[in-house]
Design a protein around this motif. Structure first.
Motif, PDB file in Angstrom:
ATOM      1  N   MET A 146       0.829  -1.200   0.000  1.00 46.18           N
ATOM      2  CA  MET A 146       0.000   0.000   0.000  1.00 46.18           C
ATOM      3  C   MET A 146       0.867   1.255   0.000  1.00 46.18           C
ATOM      4  O   MET A 146       1.826   1.360   0.765  1.00 46.18           O
ATOM      5  N   ASP A 147       0.508   2.211  -0.837  1.00 41.63           N
ATOM      6  CA  ASP A 147       1.097   3.548  -0.802  1.00 41.63           C
ATOM      7  C   ASP A 147       0.223   4.373   0.146  1.00 41.63           C
ATOM      8  O   ASP A 147      -0.772   4.973  -0.262  1.00 41.63           O
ATOM      9  N   LEU A 148       0.595   4.389   1.424  1.00 45.01           N
ATOM     10  CA  LEU A 148      -0.279   4.964   2.446  1.00 45.01           C
ATOM     11  C   LEU A 148      -0.314   6.488   2.417  1.00 45.01           C
ATOM     12  O   LEU A 148      -1.313   7.095   2.826  1.00 45.01           O
ATOM     13  N   ASP A 149       0.748   7.113   1.933  1.00 47.32           N
ATOM     14  CA  ASP A 149       0.706   8.566   1.779  1.00 47.32           C
ATOM     15  C   ASP A 149      -0.305   8.954   0.709  1.00 47.32           C
ATOM     16  O   ASP A 149      -1.123   9.873   0.897  1.00 47.32           O
ATOM     17  N   ASP A 150      -0.261   8.236  -0.411  1.00 46.42           N
ATOM     18  CA  ASP A 150      -1.239   8.482  -1.473  1.00 46.42           C
ATOM     19  C   ASP A 150      -2.647   8.120  -1.004  1.00 46.42           C
ATOM     20  O   ASP A 150      -3.624   8.808  -1.329  1.00 46.42           O
ATOM     21  N   PHE A 151      -2.739   7.025  -0.228  1.00 45.49           N
ATOM     22  CA  PHE A 151      -4.033   6.601   0.307  1.00 45.49           C
ATOM     23  C   PHE A 151      -4.673   7.717   1.123  1.00 45.49           C
ATOM     24  O   PHE A 151      -5.864   8.019   0.974  1.00 45.49           O
ATOM     25  N   GLN A 152      -3.897   8.339   1.984  1.00 42.37           N
ATOM     26  CA  GLN A 152      -4.441   9.379   2.855  1.00 42.37           C
ATOM     27  C   GLN A 152      -4.979  10.555   2.042  1.00 42.37           C
ATOM     28  O   GLN A 152      -5.994  11.154   2.406  1.00 42.37           O
ATOM     29  N   GLN A 153      -4.319  10.852   0.934  1.00 42.66           N
ATOM     30  CA  GLN A 153      -4.787  11.938   0.085  1.00 42.66           C
ATOM     31  C   GLN A 153      -6.035  11.530  -0.701  1.00 42.66           C
ATOM     32  O   GLN A 153      -7.015  12.273  -0.776  1.00 42.66           O
ATOM     33  N   LYS A 154      -5.999  10.335  -1.274  1.00 41.58           N
ATOM     34  CA  LYS A 154      -7.070   9.908  -2.180  1.00 41.58           C
ATOM     35  C   LYS A 154      -8.374   9.581  -1.449  1.00 41.58           C
ATOM     36  O   LYS A 154      -9.461   9.741  -2.005  1.00 41.58           O
ATOM     37  N   VAL A 155      -8.286   9.117  -0.217  1.00 39.98           N
ATOM     38  CA  VAL A 155      -9.481   8.642   0.476  1.00 39.98           C
ATOM     39  C   VAL A 155     -10.343   9.793   0.991  1.00 39.98           C
ATOM     40  O   VAL A 155     -11.521   9.595   1.309  1.00 39.98           O
ATOM     41  N   ARG A 156      -9.769  10.982   1.069  1.00 41.18           N
ATOM     42  CA  ARG A 156     -10.548  12.140   1.539  1.00 41.18           C
ATOM     43  C   ARG A 156     -11.709  12.399   0.583  1.00 41.18           C
ATOM     44  O   ARG A 156     -11.540  12.485  -0.628  1.00 41.18           O
ATOM     45  N   GLY A 157     -12.878  12.557   1.136  1.00 39.37           N
ATOM     46  CA  GLY A 157     -14.061  12.796   0.327  1.00 39.37           C
ATOM     47  C   GLY A 157     -14.753  11.543  -0.148  1.00 39.37           C
ATOM     48  O   GLY A 157     -15.836  11.616  -0.748  1.00 39.37           O
ATOM     49  N   CYS A 158     -14.141  10.366   0.091  1.00 35.78           N
ATOM     50  CA  CYS A 158     -14.792   9.108  -0.273  1.00 35.78           C
ATOM     51  C   CYS A 158     -15.790   8.700   0.802  1.00 35.78           C
ATOM     52  O   CYS A 158     -15.660   9.069   1.966  1.00 35.78           O
ATOM     53  N   LYS A 159     -16.764   7.921   0.403  1.00 38.93           N
ATOM     54  CA  LYS A 159     -17.736   7.378   1.356  1.00 38.93           C
ATOM     55  C   LYS A 159     -17.361   5.970   1.797  1.00 38.93           C
ATOM     56  O   LYS A 159     -17.757   5.531   2.885  1.00 38.93           O
ATOM     57  N   ALA A 160     -16.609   5.264   0.957  1.00 39.97           N
ATOM     58  CA  ALA A 160     -16.249   3.882   1.295  1.00 39.97           C
ATOM     59  C   ALA A 160     -14.923   3.519   0.638  1.00 39.97           C
ATOM     60  O   ALA A 160     -14.500   4.132  -0.353  1.00 39.97           O
ATOM     61  N   PHE A 161     -14.276   2.525   1.211  1.00 47.54           N
ATOM     62  CA  PHE A 161     -13.042   1.935   0.675  1.00 47.54           C
ATOM     63  C   PHE A 161     -13.236   0.433   0.645  1.00 47.54           C
ATOM     64  O   PHE A 161     -13.579  -0.183   1.654  1.00 47.54           O
ATOM     65  N   ILE A 162     -13.033  -0.178  -0.529  1.00 46.39           N
ATOM     66  CA  ILE A 162     -13.127  -1.632  -0.646  1.00 46.39           C
ATOM     67  C   ILE A 162     -11.721  -2.209  -0.482  1.00 46.39           C
ATOM     68  O   ILE A 162     -10.849  -2.022  -1.335  1.00 46.39           O
TER      69      ILE A 162
END
Length: 388
Positions: A146-162
């Motif tokens: 996992m690219d967790l730095d990118d994850f933290q940026q991309k997940v903002r504004g999402c309602k769910a993560f699969i």
């Protein structure tokens, strides 16, 4: 007792997707199918015996969930993972993908953003797109972490993560630190985690699967996890999975949603088969995992010695092997042509697991078959490469 994983079984003509759809997909039926994620081993005998016993009764009527069904799941979760559950936490679904679809429609609205991590199990992307949600991608790193730095940026504004946990097609068993970070970020951002854990029971020692709900109080409170015996005991045709929800508010919302159209009603064999698998399955599963691990060893050794242009990523879980074919210096269409038309093998095209080319140059190989079949298939592949 010793179970048989070496006998070759003819599955053609049984309405098997894996065998009887070859012509529809590849335009030819002379292929060795090593694609769809079911095994070519006999379904665990105690599962078949439980179904046979039920068939001895002459009436196949409407079926309820017996207490023994819940207790079998509860016992398996406790004994294998140390996860405590009550019947109220367990919700039948007809499969992992249908369950994820129900969760998407229950907890999100059209146009809501949902994050995935390609290359990843392709129905995740189908579910998002076909249900008119917006897909956001957090691609895995080249070494499938996992690219967790990118994850933290991309997940903002999402309602769910699969979350694919363990990962398919990479066979990655995520570390506690990775999952703990995901749990914290998603909790803080108000993003619900939908965790697909269908390959959990196929984790190879010394690695150990940790259910997402066990990672932390945040994960426990902010997740819907999906499990099933279908992969581990080769019974996907039974169509029996279950959602695990421990947050009371989320549980009520999901229970009320699936009740509207009676999505939680199984067929006459659903609960019998699940109960048999989880009650009697430990010894069979241990032997099955050992055999699959031997097949993985065989694939790694064979490719190293005979097909150096293809590298197999050794999975930490599952019978699916992610093949890196980039050393062949071929385009994805040419890789497919090599496997299908020259080697006469049907594998999953790696590109289907990517949203933007993340799977290009790869193929997914199902090794849950008798070793003789695997040996013949890889021999055909080596000969096709040598003749190219």
């Amino acid at each position: 007792m010793n179970y048989d994983f070496d006998t070759v079984i003819d599955r053609r003509g049984t309405s098997s997707i894996k065998y009887d759809c070859l012509t529809d997909i590849w335009g030819r039926d002379d292929l060795t199918p090593l694609w769809v994620a079911d095994m070519d081993f006999p379904t665990a005998p105690f599962v078949r015996e439980a179904i046979s016993k039920r068939l001895q009764h002459p009436i196949l009527g409407y079926t309820t969930k017996p207490a023994s069904y819940y207790q079998a799941i509860i016992g398996w979760l406790d004994n294998r993972y140390g996860l405590s559950a009550d019947p109220v936490n367990i919700h039948y679904t007809s499969g992992i993908v249908p369950g994820l679809g129900l969760a998407i429609n229950c907890f999100t609205k059209p146009d809501d953003k949902i994050l995935v991590q390609p290359p990843v199990y392709h129905p995740f992307m189908w579910l998002i797109q076909r249900n008119h949600r917006t897909m956001v991608t957090n691609p895995l790193t080249p070494d499938m972490r996992m690219d967790l730095d990118d994850f933290q940026q991309k997940v903002r504004g999402c309602k769910a993560f699969i979350l694919c946990n363990p990962h398919n097609p990479g066979g990655v068993v995520w570390t506690h630190e990775e999952l703990d970070t995901v749990a914290r970020i998603c909790h803080d951002e108000g993003v619900l985690v939908l965790s697909d854990e269908i390959h959990a029971d196929l984790t190879f020692p010394p690695r150990h699967h940790v259910p997402f709900a066990c990672i932390s109080p945040q994960a426990y409170d902010n997740s819907v996890s999906f499990m099933s015996p279908s992969k581990a005991f080769n019974m996907p045709g039974i169509a029996a999975s279950h959602a695990l929800i421990f947050n009371p508010q989320l549980e009520r919302q999901f229970r009320n949603y699936i009740a509207t159209c009676e999505y939680d009603n199984g067929h006459v064999f659903s609960f019998t088969a699940v109960e048999a698998a989880y009650t009697h399955g430990t010894e069979w599963l241990d032997q099955c995992l050992a055999y699959i691990n031997g097949n993985i060893d065989f694939v790694v050794d064979f490719l190293t010695n005979h097909c150096p242009g293809i590298k197999a990523r050794r999975p930490e879980a599952s019978f699916l092997v992610w093949l890196d074919c980039r050393g062949l210096n071929l385009s994805q269409p040419d890789i497919n042509h090599l496997f299908v038309d020259k080697a006469h093998l049907a594998l999953n095209d790696g590109s289907m697991f990517g949203a933007d080319g993340e799977g290009d140059g790869f193929m997914r190989l199902n090794v849950a078959c008798p070793r003789a079949v695997l040996q013949q298939a890889l021999t055909q592949l080596a000969e096709a490469i040598a003749q190219s």
